[in-house]
Write a protein that holds these residues in place. Sequence first.
Motif, PDB file in Angstrom:
ATOM      1  N   THR A 121      17.269 -12.669   3.922  1.00 44.30           N
ATOM      2  CA  THR A 121      16.354 -11.548   4.146  1.00 44.30           C
ATOM      3  C   THR A 121      16.026 -10.862   2.821  1.00 44.30           C
ATOM      4  N   VAL A 122      14.736 -10.634   2.584  1.00 45.88           N
ATOM      5  CA  VAL A 122      14.302  -9.951   1.363  1.00 45.88           C
ATOM      6  C   VAL A 122      13.086  -9.092   1.695  1.00 45.88           C
ATOM      7  N   GLU A 151       6.733 -13.288   6.950  1.00 44.78           N
ATOM      8  CA  GLU A 151       8.115 -13.172   6.504  1.00 44.78           C
ATOM      9  C   GLU A 151       8.504 -11.718   6.261  1.00 44.78           C
ATOM     10  N   LEU A 152       7.568 -10.941   5.703  1.00 43.15           N
ATOM     11  CA  LEU A 152       7.863  -9.526   5.431  1.00 43.15           C
ATOM     12  C   LEU A 152       8.058  -8.773   6.746  1.00 43.15           C
ATOM     13  N   GLU A 198       5.411  -8.924  -1.918  1.00 42.43           N
ATOM     14  CA  GLU A 198       4.548 -10.021  -2.350  1.00 42.43           C
ATOM     15  C   GLU A 198       4.689 -11.248  -1.475  1.00 42.43           C
ATOM     16  N   GLN A 199       5.697 -11.289  -0.604  1.00 39.64           N
ATOM     17  CA  GLN A 199       5.878 -12.461   0.247  1.00 39.64           C
ATOM     18  C   GLN A 199       4.866 -12.452   1.394  1.00 39.64           C
ATOM     19  N   PRO A 200       4.672 -13.585   2.067  1.00 38.70           N
ATOM     20  CA  PRO A 200       3.714 -13.641   3.178  1.00 38.70           C
ATOM     21  C   PRO A 200       3.997 -12.590   4.237  1.00 38.70           C
ATOM     22  N   SER A 201       2.943 -12.126   4.886  1.00 35.69           N
ATOM     23  CA  SER A 201       3.054 -11.036   5.849  1.00 35.69           C
ATOM     24  C   SER A 201       4.025 -11.361   6.983  1.00 35.69           C
ATOM     25  N   GLY A 251      14.009  -8.058  -3.910  1.00 38.42           N
ATOM     26  CA  GLY A 251      13.185  -9.156  -4.383  1.00 38.42           C
ATOM     27  C   GLY A 251      13.405  -9.380  -5.863  1.00 38.42           C
ATOM     28  N   THR A 307      12.485  -6.854  -9.206  1.00 40.16           N
ATOM     29  CA  THR A 307      11.885  -5.622  -8.697  1.00 40.16           C
ATOM     30  C   THR A 307      12.806  -4.450  -8.993  1.00 40.16           C
ATOM     31  N   ASP A 363      10.455  -8.109  -0.152  1.00 43.25           N
ATOM     32  CA  ASP A 363       9.516  -8.247  -1.261  1.00 43.25           C
ATOM     33  C   ASP A 363       8.091  -8.150  -0.716  1.00 43.25           C
TER      34      ASP A 363
END
Length: 367
Positions: free
Chosen positions: A266-267, A276-277, A271-274, A10, A13, A269
């Motif tokens: 694909t990342v 997407e994570l 902090e991204q929405p649940s 991300g 980071t 991170d």
Amino acid sequence: MRHRLAELRGPDTPPRPLDARALAALAANPGCSRRALLDGAGVDKGRIADALGAPATFGQSQFALTRGNAFEARVKADGGAELLRLVHARVDSAAPEPVPGLVRTPDLSAIGPEGRTARTALALREAVGSAAESGTWTFLDHPMVALDVAGSPAFLEPDAVVVHPDGSWTVVEIKSFPMIDGAADAAKVGAAARQSAVYVLALERIAERTPGARVRDRIVLVCPKDFTNLPAASAVDVRKQCSVTRRQLTRLTRIEHIAAALPPGTVFDPEQPSKELTAAVESVPAAYAPECLAACELAFHCRDRSRAAGAVTSLGRPLRAELGGLTTVDAVLAAAHGEAGDPEDPTVAALRRAAALRAEALGGARC
């Protein structure tokens, strides 16, 4: 490749260092591509687990960390005099005793992990030369060594390394769990041995390029004696742990191969929405086993997914090995009830025999 791994973490980071404890756990489960990639990319799996709603519950308390640091400082006081005395007594009593004031304690400070690793390698080579000339002991406090893990370097920091007068090297591991009547908890000693084996393997890479050097296959484990803060030590043979870890590390898929199979963009991170994570984490295959609960921050998330899929791996590796090609609980039950599976398969036959015995014992009830 480093740029690609930075993208996976991300934006802005920093990488999380891969320590020996995590590396030993990774080597114990080389089939887990998820852990190999996330650890190799320096992803903070603890933050990922928190964001996924499945936080890890293992790790040392702040009190234990403080107590451990205080004990380590005591062991290493006065230029490592007590530590060297213990090493001499446990693994090299035939050598001349280390004399305070004559022990070499090189400065290992440098910029960045690469700089510290290079400085450590130089200090070790100089120590071997000094030992050949004058039989001098050398004490290296928190050296840094590197080990290639699936094509990515891991920088590791042993508690201490001692260079003997004959030019050999001993890894010293300092733990805060007690050694009562000369013996410590077997499970904790085993974990310390696996962790130390990683250091031994990294040091062997340096020893191969240093004439006259060799890494001893017994490490010195230092723990508090009984219920005091006085140090006691034991020599632990790590040849088996080194052999297993070396073999397991060679089985790890190279990180770039795992990364190349990921969907574009694909990342990992936190902090991204649940949604997407979760998709990012699930895009990397995992190999969950109950042992992961004590070693991986993502274990609870992986356990939930494994249970939801009905995978037999959630019941343990020994059982998984016994079941052969039956990979789900539903498939196992179907085979046991005669609804699926080849009757000539020894595993299927054993399951049907067990189901029949159970039904007989319970008066005809099914599993």
